[in-house]
Design a protein around this motif. Structure first.
Motif, PDB file in Angstrom:
ATOM      1  N   ASP A 461       0.829  -1.209   0.000  1.00 29.95           N
ATOM      2  CA  ASP A 461       0.000   0.000   0.000  1.00 29.95           C
ATOM      3  C   ASP A 461       0.863   1.258   0.000  1.00 29.95           C
ATOM      4  O   ASP A 461       0.560   2.239  -0.693  1.00 29.95           O
ATOM      5  CB  ASP A 461      -0.928   0.010   1.223  1.00 29.95           C
ATOM      6  N   VAL A 462       1.948   1.223   0.795  1.00 32.13           N
ATOM      7  CA  VAL A 462       2.862   2.368   0.844  1.00 32.13           C
ATOM      8  C   VAL A 462       3.499   2.597  -0.514  1.00 32.13           C
ATOM      9  O   VAL A 462       3.639   3.743  -0.976  1.00 32.13           O
ATOM     10  CB  VAL A 462       3.941   2.152   1.928  1.00 32.13           C
ATOM     11  N   LEU A 463       3.890   1.519  -1.189  1.00 28.31           N
ATOM     12  CA  LEU A 463       4.523   1.632  -2.507  1.00 28.31           C
ATOM     13  C   LEU A 463       3.588   2.320  -3.498  1.00 28.31           C
ATOM     14  O   LEU A 463       4.015   3.187  -4.279  1.00 28.31           O
ATOM     15  CB  LEU A 463       4.910   0.249  -3.019  1.00 28.31           C
ATOM     16  N   LYS A 464       2.311   1.956  -3.466  1.00 26.41           N
ATOM     17  CA  LYS A 464       1.333   2.597  -4.349  1.00 26.41           C
ATOM     18  C   LYS A 464       1.214   4.086  -4.029  1.00 26.41           C
ATOM     19  O   LYS A 464       1.127   4.928  -4.931  1.00 26.41           O
ATOM     20  CB  LYS A 464      -0.019   1.918  -4.201  1.00 26.41           C
ATOM     21  N   THR A 465       1.223   4.415  -2.734  1.00 27.15           N
ATOM     22  CA  THR A 465       1.116   5.820  -2.324  1.00 27.15           C
ATOM     23  C   THR A 465       2.328   6.615  -2.792  1.00 27.15           C
ATOM     24  O   THR A 465       2.196   7.763  -3.238  1.00 27.15           O
ATOM     25  CB  THR A 465       0.986   5.916  -0.792  1.00 27.15           C
ATOM     26  N   ILE A 466       3.524   6.010  -2.703  1.00 31.21           N
ATOM     27  CA  ILE A 466       4.747   6.696  -3.138  1.00 31.21           C
ATOM     28  C   ILE A 466       4.643   7.085  -4.609  1.00 31.21           C
ATOM     29  O   ILE A 466       4.953   8.222  -4.993  1.00 31.21           O
ATOM     30  CB  ILE A 466       5.979   5.792  -2.901  1.00 31.21           C
ATOM     31  N   GLU A 467       4.188   6.151  -5.437  1.00 29.52           N
ATOM     32  CA  GLU A 467       4.074   6.432  -6.871  1.00 29.52           C
ATOM     33  C   GLU A 467       3.003   7.477  -7.131  1.00 29.52           C
ATOM     34  O   GLU A 467       3.194   8.393  -7.938  1.00 29.52           O
ATOM     35  CB  GLU A 467       3.772   5.155  -7.643  1.00 29.52           C
ATOM     36  N   GLU A 468       1.872   7.365  -6.439  1.00 28.02           N
ATOM     37  CA  GLU A 468       0.773   8.310  -6.652  1.00 28.02           C
ATOM     38  C   GLU A 468       1.170   9.720  -6.228  1.00 28.02           C
ATOM     39  O   GLU A 468       0.908  10.696  -6.941  1.00 28.02           O
ATOM     40  CB  GLU A 468      -0.463   7.858  -5.866  1.00 28.02           C
ATOM     41  N   GLN A 469       1.803   9.844  -5.065  1.00 28.03           N
ATOM     42  CA  GLN A 469       2.180  11.167  -4.563  1.00 28.03           C
ATOM     43  C   GLN A 469       3.231  11.838  -5.430  1.00 28.03           C
ATOM     44  O   GLN A 469       3.314  13.063  -5.473  1.00 28.03           O
ATOM     45  CB  GLN A 469       2.690  11.056  -3.121  1.00 28.03           C
ATOM     46  N   SER A 470       4.055  11.029  -6.113  1.00 29.56           N
ATOM     47  CA  SER A 470       5.096  11.615  -6.970  1.00 29.56           C
ATOM     48  C   SER A 470       4.558  11.990  -8.344  1.00 29.56           C
ATOM     49  O   SER A 470       5.291  12.541  -9.165  1.00 29.56           O
ATOM     50  CB  SER A 470       6.253  10.627  -7.130  1.00 29.56           C
ATOM     51  N   GLY A 471       3.280  11.665  -8.597  1.00 31.43           N
ATOM     52  CA  GLY A 471       2.720  11.931  -9.911  1.00 31.43           C
ATOM     53  C   GLY A 471       3.358  11.101 -11.003  1.00 31.43           C
ATOM     54  O   GLY A 471       3.404  11.518 -12.166  1.00 31.43           O
ATOM     55  N   GLY A 472       3.883   9.933 -10.628  1.00 26.92           N
ATOM     56  CA  GLY A 472       4.529   9.066 -11.609  1.00 26.92           C
ATOM     57  C   GLY A 472       5.998   9.360 -11.817  1.00 26.92           C
ATOM     58  O   GLY A 472       6.683   8.655 -12.562  1.00 26.92           O
ATOM     59  N   ARG A 473       6.518  10.416 -11.158  1.00 22.39           N
ATOM     60  CA  ARG A 473       7.937  10.766 -11.324  1.00 22.39           C
ATOM     61  C   ARG A 473       8.842   9.676 -10.740  1.00 22.39           C
ATOM     62  O   ARG A 473       9.904   9.367 -11.282  1.00 22.39           O
ATOM     63  CB  ARG A 473       8.238  12.104 -10.646  1.00 22.39           C
ATOM     64  N   ILE A 474       8.394   9.094  -9.617  1.00 22.13           N
ATOM     65  CA  ILE A 474       9.143   8.010  -8.997  1.00 22.13           C
ATOM     66  C   ILE A 474       8.600   6.682  -9.511  1.00 22.13           C
ATOM     67  O   ILE A 474       7.411   6.403  -9.376  1.00 22.13           O
ATOM     68  CB  ILE A 474       9.027   8.062  -7.453  1.00 22.13           C
ATOM     69  N   LYS A 475       9.457   5.892 -10.132  1.00 23.89           N
ATOM     70  CA  LYS A 475       9.054   4.592 -10.645  1.00 23.89           C
ATOM     71  C   LYS A 475       9.133   3.563  -9.523  1.00 23.89           C
ATOM     72  O   LYS A 475      10.012   3.628  -8.656  1.00 23.89           O
ATOM     73  CB  LYS A 475       9.949   4.155 -11.806  1.00 23.89           C
ATOM     74  N   THR A 476       8.229   2.589  -9.553  1.00 24.39           N
ATOM     75  CA  THR A 476       8.200   1.561  -8.526  1.00 24.39           C
ATOM     76  C   THR A 476       8.190   0.177  -9.170  1.00 24.39           C
ATOM     77  O   THR A 476       7.911   0.031 -10.365  1.00 24.39           O
ATOM     78  CB  THR A 476       6.976   1.715  -7.615  1.00 24.39           C
TER      79      THR A 476
END
Length: 673
Positions: A461-476
């Motif tokens: 869940d945290v991983l999904k939040t990281i990607e969402e909050q970065s607007g896709g800038r951070i790849k996961t």
């Protein structure tokens, strides 16, 4: 009887039993058949000439990422053929695909003396030329299955004793496959492309090295020839460019030029920091301390602890081969003294068990959670001498380590807080391309599946939040089975200035260590409750992170991070007094400054300081002294910028201010307004 194949678009077709991958490709289109180099059935890559079987089929062409391994594998075979054509009697051993290329090991003896005749770099152009000739013949790769005895007899007759030995190493339940390209053949598991012509010419032989047969120093020494191969010439050119850049940026070379550190045999794998290098190390440490201020409590756990503690933590069982164990020198020299302390101690390879002891010291309430403990802890881990590599792989290093003890409900928020800190730190050093991957449970692990399920669910869940909050800038992404033995983890990989990936930061969730040590806090119901322990590192190894920074910036460090920021150099001796005044005013403004008033030509001084990567050289002559001005020369630039002394000091002071300090100053200014 027919075979049912499902294509990537979801369509299903039937083919007669025995139909090959090539026949399937031809049934779709002749152009696809021309481009096809292999097939994959249910993800398993096979020869194009293999009969297909029920399953999902993919036709692989040279543009498919999986083609690279085939190209490199085939190039290795062609290299072996080229060597044996050029030097008949040379024995071929093994030739696997490796990262970015391939190699083959050879045993060559001189035809006259019959002594070992190792290959040299001078042989590589001749081998490359012959390889291109073989590729141009475009001979098909064909496969046969031989009996073990026939295989041994054929290779023995050719004088290929290493191949005979390899036959015995093939498991009994596996076929012995022989791949031929024209008249030349070799023992190989496969698969291969359809013909040598599909390799292309985007390859290059890189170097030669010695290698013992089967990696055993008691066995014969062979010559290993390394090569690289790519689908397109542009990819090869880019790879060679990166290699050339990496060589120029090698932190070991720059460390010598900048007088930062050295290594020597009496201390294998530990760094001898020189003044400038230690200043850079302390600048990094001070920056990290500021970033942790008011959030973490900095602690320090002992470096030497009784082995029993490491047995409790599980490291003695799981990690012992990488640890250094010690006893007192007295115990070694007086083995019969019953009063001697014969306990076995370990140099700590990590800080976590010590931090658990600090957390356990005194009763903790749920109101105090989370407890965040940080340490710049010196740790020691055994690395094989052949694996040591400058600052990148050492035996003694400092971790910017922290452990967060929290409730299970706080775990997700803490992981996100750590993520924000890690990304912010990387951005301050100019790293904007970051990939975050979740490493899940490994095969060998501790803890129940239920605990792992809970931990992985939260971190997903945290991983999904990281990607969402970065607007896709951070790849996961996900790394199945790559987690630590005690819990899942996030791995942070950053991309440097020449496109290389470096795995640095980690965030690891651990239900295991608190349980092993009996750590607890008192919850709202006055019950003892086990905390979640989050292991967190940003730089990882401070030494390695400095090595990455040196290579990323090619020694051209940002002014705020440079170990020497300014050199004040005078043109003539009658400007020396003014030069001293300039240097002192810069020091008063907080810059790190050296003076160069030697009786040398100014261009000589500039060249010398450019080699040591000084970011700014301030040139002062008689005219500058009269005008109270300076000329600023930047590293890597031929231009000199004239400025008033006052403006130069203000500008350089601003540039030398660390980014986190600038943010704090800006925040205070906004608050005051």
């Amino acid at each position: 009887m027919s075979v049912s194949l499902t294509f990537p678009d979801g369509s299903v077709r039937s083919y007669e039993a025995g139909a090959t991958g090539l026949a399937v490709a031809e049934s779709i289109s002749k152009s696809l058949a021309k481009k096809a180099i292999a097939i994959a059935i249910d993800g398993e890559v096979r020869d194009l000439s293999d009969p297909v079987s029920d399953g999902k089929i993919e036709i692989i062409t040279r543009t498919d990422p999986r083609a690279l391994e085939l190209i490199r594998h085939d190039a290795a075979h062609v290299m072996a053929e080229a060597v044996q054509e050029l030097w008949p009697g040379t024995q071929v051993t093994i030739g696997p695909v490796i990262e970015n290329g391939f190699y083959y090991d050879f045993k060559r003896v001189h035809p006259d003396t019959r002594e070992d005749w190792p290959f040299t770099p001078d042989d590589l152009p001749k081998i490359e030329k012959k390889m291109k000739e073989i590729i141009g013949r475009n001979k098909p790769f064909t496969k046969e299955v031989w009996s073990r005895q026939k295989t041994k007899d054929v290779f023995a007759a050719k004088g290929e004793s290493f191949k005979v030995e390899l036959v015995d190493a093939i498991p009994e339940d596996q076929d012995v496959k022989i791949y031929a390209q024209g008249d030349w053949f070799d023992l190989c598991r496969g698969p291969h492309m359809a013909s040598t012509g599909q390799i292309g010419t985007a390859f290059k032989l890189m170097k030669v090295a010695g290698a013992y047969w089967r990696g055993d120093s008691t066995r014969p020494m062979l010559t290993r020839i390394y090569g690289t191969a790519w689908a397109e010439q542009e990819q090869l050119d880019q790879y060679l460019h990166v290699l050339a850049e990496a060589e120029k940026r090698d932190h070991r070379k720059l460390g010598r030029e900048m007088d930062l550190f050295h290594f020597q045999e009496e201390g294998p794998g530990v760094v001898f920091w020189h003044g400038k290098g230690w200043r850079m190390f302390q600048t990094l440490t001070a920056y990290m301390r500021r970033r942790l201020a008011n959030t973490y409590e900095e602690v320090n756990a002992p470096q030497v602890l009784d082995a029993s503690l490491w047995e409790t933590s599980g490291h003695w069982g799981w990690y012992q081969e990488n640890m250094f164990a010690v006893k007192s020198a007295y115990a070694f020299t007086h083995p019969d003294d019953k009063e001697a302390d014969n306990r076995v101690f370990a140099l700590k390879p990590m800080n976590c068990p010590g931090h658990v002891q600090i957390f356990k010291h005194g009763l903790k309430s749920y109101r105090e959670m989370p407890v965040r403990l940080a340490e710049f802890g010196l740790v020691h881990r055994y690395e094989a001498s052949g694996a040591l590599h400058g600052l990148m792989r050492v035996r003694g290093f400092t971790q910017d380590d922290a452990h967060v003890f929290c409730t299970e409900e706080q775990m997700a928020a803490e992981c996100l807080r750590i993520n924000d800190l890690i990304l912010s730190v990387y951005e301050d050093f100019g790293f904007k391309e970051v990939v975050v991957k979740l490493s899940t449970r490994p095969e060998k692990r501790v803890g129940s599946d239920e605990l792992w399920d809970r931990a992985e669910s939260v971190m997903m869940d945290v991983l999904k939040t990281i990607e969402e909050q970065s607007g896709g800038r951070i790849k996961t992404g996900i790394l199945p089975g790559e987690g630590a033995f005690y819990g899942p983890k996030f791995e942070y990989t950053l991309k440097d200035a020449i496109g290389r990936d470096w795995q640095c930061g980690t965030t690891q969730v651990d239900f295991n260590l608190p349980e092993r040590f009996g750590a607890f806090y008192i919850d709202a119901n006055s019950e003892k409750t086990q905390p979640v322990m989050i292991h967190r590192a940003i730089c990882g190894s401070m030494e390695r992170f400095l090595g990455i920074l040196i290579e990323n910036f090619a020694g051209h460090m940002p002014l705020w991070f440079a170990p020497l920021q300014v050199v004040v150099a005078t043109i003539t001796s009658d400007a020396d007094d003014y030069g001293r005044e300039v240097a002192q005013q810069l020091r008063d403004a907080g810059l790190i400054v050296e003076e160069d008033f030697r009786n040398e030509k100014i261009n000589y001084k500039i060249r010398e300081h450019s080699v040591t990567k000084v970011p700014v050289i301030i040139v002062c002559g008689r005219q500058e002294a009269e005008n109270r001005s300076v000329n600023i020369r930047r590293l890597g630039s031929q231009a000199q910028t004239p400025m008033s002394l006052e403006d130069a000091i203000a500008s350089l002071s601003e540039e030398a201010t660390p980014p986190d300090v600038k943010r704090r100053q800006a925040a205070r200014k906004m608050a005051a307004e």
